[in-house]
Scaffold this motif. Structure first.
Motif, PDB file in Angstrom:
ATOM      1  N   CYS A   1       0.992  -1.258   0.049  1.00 21.22           N
ATOM      2  CA  CYS A   1      -0.310  -0.330  -0.421  1.00 21.22           C
ATOM      3  C   CYS A   1       0.815   1.344   0.231  1.00 21.22           C
ATOM      4  O   CYS A   1       1.838   1.649   0.648  1.00 21.22           O
ATOM      5  N   LEU A   2       0.489   2.294  -0.399  1.00 22.15           N
ATOM      6  CA  LEU A   2       1.137   3.434  -0.729  1.00 22.15           C
ATOM      7  C   LEU A   2       0.003   4.540   0.777  1.00 22.15           C
ATOM      8  O   LEU A   2      -0.983   4.507   0.342  1.00 22.15           O
ATOM      9  N   HIS A   3       1.058   4.341   1.892  1.00 22.73           N
ATOM     10  CA  HIS A   3       0.877   5.057   2.650  1.00 22.73           C
ATOM     11  C   HIS A   3       0.936   5.697   2.498  1.00 22.73           C
ATOM     12  O   HIS A   3       1.980   6.858   1.905  1.00 22.73           O
ATOM     13  N   ARG A   4      -0.700   6.692   3.617  1.00 23.20           N
ATOM     14  CA  ARG A   4      -0.890   8.148   3.129  1.00 23.20           C
ATOM     15  C   ARG A   4      -0.325   9.931   3.742  1.00 23.20           C
ATOM     16  O   ARG A   4       0.716   9.661   3.232  1.00 23.20           O
ATOM     17  N   LYS A   5      -0.405   9.086   5.490  1.00 21.04           N
ATOM     18  CA  LYS A   5       1.067   9.605   5.519  1.00 21.04           C
ATOM     19  C   LYS A   5       2.108   9.422   5.649  1.00 21.04           C
ATOM     20  O   LYS A   5       3.160  10.738   5.008  1.00 21.04           O
ATOM     21  N   GLY A   6       3.210   8.883   5.020  1.00 24.63           N
ATOM     22  CA  GLY A   6       4.171   8.348   4.923  1.00 24.63           C
ATOM     23  C   GLY A   6       5.045   8.536   3.990  1.00 24.63           C
ATOM     24  O   GLY A   6       5.894   8.704   3.691  1.00 24.63           O
ATOM     25  N   ARG A   7       3.961   8.387   2.754  1.00 24.77           N
ATOM     26  CA  ARG A   7       4.357   8.595   1.120  1.00 24.77           C
ATOM     27  C   ARG A   7       5.280   7.484   0.468  1.00 24.77           C
ATOM     28  O   ARG A   7       6.120   7.910  -0.057  1.00 24.77           O
TER      29      ARG A   7
ATOM     30  N   GLU B   1      -6.582  -3.053   4.705  1.00 26.09           N
ATOM     31  CA  GLU B   1      -6.076  -2.481   4.473  1.00 26.09           C
ATOM     32  C   GLU B   1      -6.102  -2.777   3.169  1.00 26.09           C
ATOM     33  O   GLU B   1      -6.245  -1.860   2.135  1.00 26.09           O
ATOM     34  N   SER B   2      -6.722  -4.181   2.545  1.00 23.18           N
ATOM     35  CA  SER B   2      -6.456  -4.436   1.346  1.00 23.18           C
ATOM     36  C   SER B   2      -7.631  -4.207   0.676  1.00 23.18           C
ATOM     37  O   SER B   2      -7.754  -4.879  -0.762  1.00 23.18           O
ATOM     38  N   GLY B   3      -8.688  -4.827   1.490  1.00 23.86           N
ATOM     39  CA  GLY B   3      -9.630  -4.384   1.202  1.00 23.86           C
ATOM     40  C   GLY B   3     -10.591  -6.623   1.081  1.00 23.86           C
ATOM     41  O   GLY B   3     -11.175  -6.789   0.803  1.00 23.86           O
TER      42      GLY B   3
ATOM     43  N   VAL C   1      -8.357  -0.177  -2.061  1.00 23.32           N
ATOM     44  CA  VAL C   1      -7.272   1.221  -0.665  1.00 23.32           C
ATOM     45  C   VAL C   1      -8.571   1.624   0.344  1.00 23.32           C
ATOM     46  O   VAL C   1      -9.884   2.579   0.026  1.00 23.32           O
ATOM     47  N   SER C   2      -7.609   1.791   1.904  1.00 23.87           N
ATOM     48  CA  SER C   2      -8.691   1.857   3.022  1.00 23.87           C
ATOM     49  C   SER C   2      -8.346   3.906   2.873  1.00 23.87           C
ATOM     50  O   SER C   2      -7.129   4.343   2.564  1.00 23.87           O
ATOM     51  N   ASP C   3      -8.300   4.184   3.533  1.00 22.24           N
ATOM     52  CA  ASP C   3      -8.537   5.672   4.123  1.00 22.24           C
ATOM     53  C   ASP C   3      -6.951   6.188   4.587  1.00 22.24           C
ATOM     54  O   ASP C   3      -6.627   7.712   4.359  1.00 22.24           O
TER      55      ASP C   3
ATOM     56  N   ASP D   1      -2.853   5.466  -0.674  1.00 20.55           N
ATOM     57  CA  ASP D   1      -3.814   6.419  -1.727  1.00 20.55           C
ATOM     58  C   ASP D   1      -3.610   5.268  -2.238  1.00 20.55           C
ATOM     59  O   ASP D   1      -4.324   5.701  -3.859  1.00 20.55           O
ATOM     60  N   ASP D   2      -3.037   3.905  -2.470  1.00 22.44           N
ATOM     61  CA  ASP D   2      -2.267   3.140  -3.863  1.00 22.44           C
ATOM     62  C   ASP D   2      -2.561   1.511  -2.473  1.00 22.44           C
ATOM     63  O   ASP D   2      -1.737   2.043  -1.687  1.00 22.44           O
TER      64      ASP D   2
END
Length: 177
Positions: free
Chosen positions: A59-65, A92-94, A139-141, A144-145
């Motif tokens: 996953c592309l972590h939203r906070k960590g980028r 996180e994966s659905g 994609v979870s909250d 981003d991916d």
């Protein structure tokens, strides 16, 4: 989740940082299990591989980028570290029916956090799941991916140390078979 269960799980791994993790948990006690227990605490994560261990779902972590395996903080309802890792990977994966390959710890990694994180460091305890790459993901909250990558064609922007961790986890899983 009981502290004794955590120390038993950690003691059962041959990961190089085992003694350092055990010392951290023994020193901090129950606070090591809670995000509000201090700036450093345990987290649980899950490396999701294809059945041939040739690809990994990240996953592309939203906070960590950065691209990283699924994982996060321990929750009060988690029975143990393995359940926390499975819950995080499912959220996180659905993939609602994702299950772990084993309840044995496959990876230990302490990493400092910067930027948008409230925590100073995570003492991450990693587990493994195997899933067919044809399975639908969401994609979870927190991301981003979510995407599959061949281990020999990982994307730019990985979390620090992730390639070495992936290689070590694959070697551990292959050794168990």
């Amino acid at each position: 989740m009981h502290l004794d269960d955590v120390t038993t799980a950690l003691a059962g791994t041959s990961a190089p940082d085992r003694e350092r993790f055990l010392a951290f948990v023994r020193t901090h006690g129950d606070a090591a299990l809670r995000r509000d227990g201090g700036p450093e605490h345990l987290t649980a994560s899950c490396f999701v591989f294809s059945p041939d261990l040739g690809s990994v779902l990240l996953c592309l972590h939203r906070k960590g980028r950065f691209w990283v395996q699924f994982g996060g903080h321990l929750e009060p309802g988690d029975r143990d570290l393995a359940e926390a890792a499975r819950r995080e990977a499912r959220e996180e994966s659905g993939i609602a029916d994702l299950d772990l390959l084993s309840t044995s710890v496959a990876d230990l990694d302490r990493h400092d956090l910067h930027g948008g994180f409230a925590c100073a460091a995570h003492w991450d305890v990693g587990f493994v799941a195997v899933v067919d790459p044809a399975r639908a993901t969401t994609v979870s909250d927190e991301s981003d991916d979510v995407r599959w990558f061949a281990l020999d064609a990982l994307p730019e922007g990985l979390a620090p140390g992730l390639p070495a961790r992936l290689a070590a986890v694959v070697a551990t899983v292959a050794h168990r078979d």
